[in-house]
Design a protein around this motif. Sequence first.
Motif, PDB file in Angstrom:
ATOM      1  N   ASP A  52       0.639  -1.257   0.019  1.00 49.12           N
ATOM      2  CA  ASP A  52       0.116   0.015   0.169  1.00 49.12           C
ATOM      3  C   ASP A  52       0.760   1.154  -0.184  1.00 49.12           C
ATOM      4  O   ASP A  52       0.786   2.303  -0.741  1.00 49.12           O
ATOM      5  CB  ASP A  52      -1.014  -0.034   1.274  1.00 49.12           C
ATOM      6  N   SER A  53       1.750   1.372   1.057  1.00 52.93           N
ATOM      7  CA  SER A  53       2.805   2.624   1.054  1.00 52.93           C
ATOM      8  C   SER A  53       3.192   2.960  -0.146  1.00 52.93           C
ATOM      9  O   SER A  53       3.215   4.396  -0.475  1.00 52.93           O
ATOM     10  CB  SER A  53       3.821   2.186   2.091  1.00 52.93           C
TER      11      SER A  53
ATOM     12  N   LEU B   9       1.070   5.577  -2.351  1.00 56.79           N
ATOM     13  CA  LEU B   9       0.357   6.699  -2.003  1.00 56.79           C
ATOM     14  C   LEU B   9       1.039   7.916  -2.713  1.00 56.79           C
ATOM     15  O   LEU B   9       0.035   8.579  -3.254  1.00 56.79           O
ATOM     16  CB  LEU B   9       0.564   6.720  -0.481  1.00 56.79           C
TER      17      LEU B   9
ATOM     18  N   LYS C 123      -1.858   2.195   9.239  1.00 54.21           N
ATOM     19  CA  LYS C 123      -0.220   2.107   9.921  1.00 54.21           C
ATOM     20  C   LYS C 123       0.445   1.797   8.808  1.00 54.21           C
ATOM     21  O   LYS C 123       1.940   1.973   8.828  1.00 54.21           O
ATOM     22  CB  LYS C 123      -0.169   1.077  10.912  1.00 54.21           C
ATOM     23  N   ALA C 124      -0.139   1.045   7.910  1.00 53.99           N
ATOM     24  CA  ALA C 124       0.673   0.697   6.567  1.00 53.99           C
ATOM     25  C   ALA C 124       1.241   1.704   5.741  1.00 53.99           C
ATOM     26  O   ALA C 124       2.411   1.726   5.314  1.00 53.99           O
ATOM     27  CB  ALA C 124      -0.148  -0.193   5.466  1.00 53.99           C
ATOM     28  N   TYR C 125       0.718   2.915   5.971  1.00 50.04           N
ATOM     29  CA  TYR C 125       1.142   4.170   5.294  1.00 50.04           C
ATOM     30  C   TYR C 125       1.918   5.246   6.097  1.00 50.04           C
ATOM     31  O   TYR C 125       2.483   6.090   5.521  1.00 50.04           O
ATOM     32  CB  TYR C 125      -0.008   5.199   4.953  1.00 50.04           C
ATOM     33  N   SER C 126       2.583   4.457   7.474  1.00 54.75           N
ATOM     34  CA  SER C 126       3.420   5.217   8.223  1.00 54.75           C
ATOM     35  C   SER C 126       5.045   5.107   7.890  1.00 54.75           C
ATOM     36  O   SER C 126       5.537   4.213   7.968  1.00 54.75           O
ATOM     37  CB  SER C 126       3.227   4.934   9.425  1.00 54.75           C
ATOM     38  N   SER C 127       5.406   6.001   6.975  1.00 49.96           N
ATOM     39  CA  SER C 127       6.994   6.081   6.605  1.00 49.96           C
ATOM     40  C   SER C 127       7.590   7.384   6.663  1.00 49.96           C
ATOM     41  O   SER C 127       6.645   8.301   6.553  1.00 49.96           O
ATOM     42  CB  SER C 127       7.100   5.467   5.486  1.00 49.96           C
TER      43      SER C 127
ATOM     44  N   ILE D  86       6.617   9.243   3.444  1.00 51.74           N
ATOM     45  CA  ILE D  86       5.341   9.875   3.434  1.00 51.74           C
ATOM     46  C   ILE D  86       5.186  11.096   4.221  1.00 51.74           C
ATOM     47  O   ILE D  86       4.418  11.941   3.800  1.00 51.74           O
ATOM     48  CB  ILE D  86       4.140   8.820   3.620  1.00 51.74           C
TER      49      ILE D  86
ATOM     50  N   ILE E 124      -2.319   9.795  10.608  1.00 50.08           N
ATOM     51  CA  ILE E 124      -1.552   8.340  10.248  1.00 50.08           C
ATOM     52  C   ILE E 124      -0.947   7.961  11.722  1.00 50.08           C
ATOM     53  O   ILE E 124      -0.022   8.328  12.334  1.00 50.08           O
ATOM     54  CB  ILE E 124      -0.351   8.373   9.400  1.00 50.08           C
TER      55      ILE E 124
END
Length: 298
Positions: A168-169, A172, A200-204, A207, A220
Motif C-alpha cells: 500500500d505504502s 500513496l 499504519k501501513a502508510y506510516s513512513s 510519506i 496516520i
Amino acid sequence: MSRFQLLSDAQWSLIEGMLPRPTGRKGRPFSDARTMIEAIADRYWCGIAWRDLPEVFGPWQTVWTWHRRLAADGTWDRIHARLLAAADVLGAVDWAVSADSTIARAHQHATNVTRLTGAGSNYKNPLVEPPDHAVGRSRGGLSTKIHQLVDGRGLPLVIACTPGRAGDSPMLLPMLGQLRVERVGPGRPRVRPDALRADKAYSSRAIRAHLREHGIVAVIPEPADQQGHRKRRGSRGGRPPAFDADEYRGRNVIERRFCHLKQWRGLATRYDKLAITYRAAAVLHAVIAWAKHLSDTP
C-alpha cells in the motif's frame, strides 16, 4: 430494461453529453448510449459472463465493444474529472482525504493470459495496459488490488489497480500525484488535500516528509515497531508524530466505499483479463456515485 434502473434521469443528464454520439455516417444504427451503460453496469453488478447479458440490452458483443473502447480512450476518467470539477464548484468535495486498498481475487478466466514475471503495474498511466495485467500472487492466490483516495464523504477521487502482492505504502505518493480537480472558471487545479487519513501501513518517513512539505496534515498512527525504534534512540529519535485520534475515526469512509464497490460482484471478483477494463468498471462505479451525490446536492 433490466430488473433495476441504475441511473435516474437526473444522474443520466450529468454524463449524457460526455459519451459518444452518432456521427451521421451511413451504416449500422448507433447503439443507445444509456442502454449500453446500463448493460455494462448490470454485467458487473451481477458478475456474469458478457455473453450471458439479458437480450433486452442487444448483442453482448456490442456492449463489450463499448466498454473496451470507453476504457481504452479514457472516457470514464474524463467524465470522472468533470464531475469532480462540478462538485468542487458546489463545495461538495470534502478535502479530508482517506487512502486505502482492497483485494479482489482473480477468477481463473482472468488469469489465462501471458504475464511478464516481476513486472510492475503502470499506475502512472492507467490507460496503458500493464505488462502483468495487474494480476499478482499473494497469500490467497492470484489477485488484484484496488487502491483509492476518497474524500471525506467516501467518494472516490483517484483509483489505481496493482497486482495483489503490491504494498500500500509505495502507491500513496503516485496517487497523490494523480489527485487533480480542475476549476470550472479561472484558477489552478486543486491538487492538495487538507488532511490525509491512512492506517499504519502508510506510516513512513518519506510519506510523512512529503505531507509535511506540502502542508497536508498527516492523520496516520505510528506502528509499534516504529515507536520502539524511536524510543530506543532516545533524544535522537525525535518527538512522536502528531496524531489526532478523533480525526482518524473519519477514515472509516473508505472502508464503507469498498463495501459499496464490492456490491458489484464483477468487481469483488475479477473476471476481466485486461486491467484497463477492470479498472474502468471501478471508475464507472465512482462516476455513478458522484452523479448520485451531485443530483442530491441542492
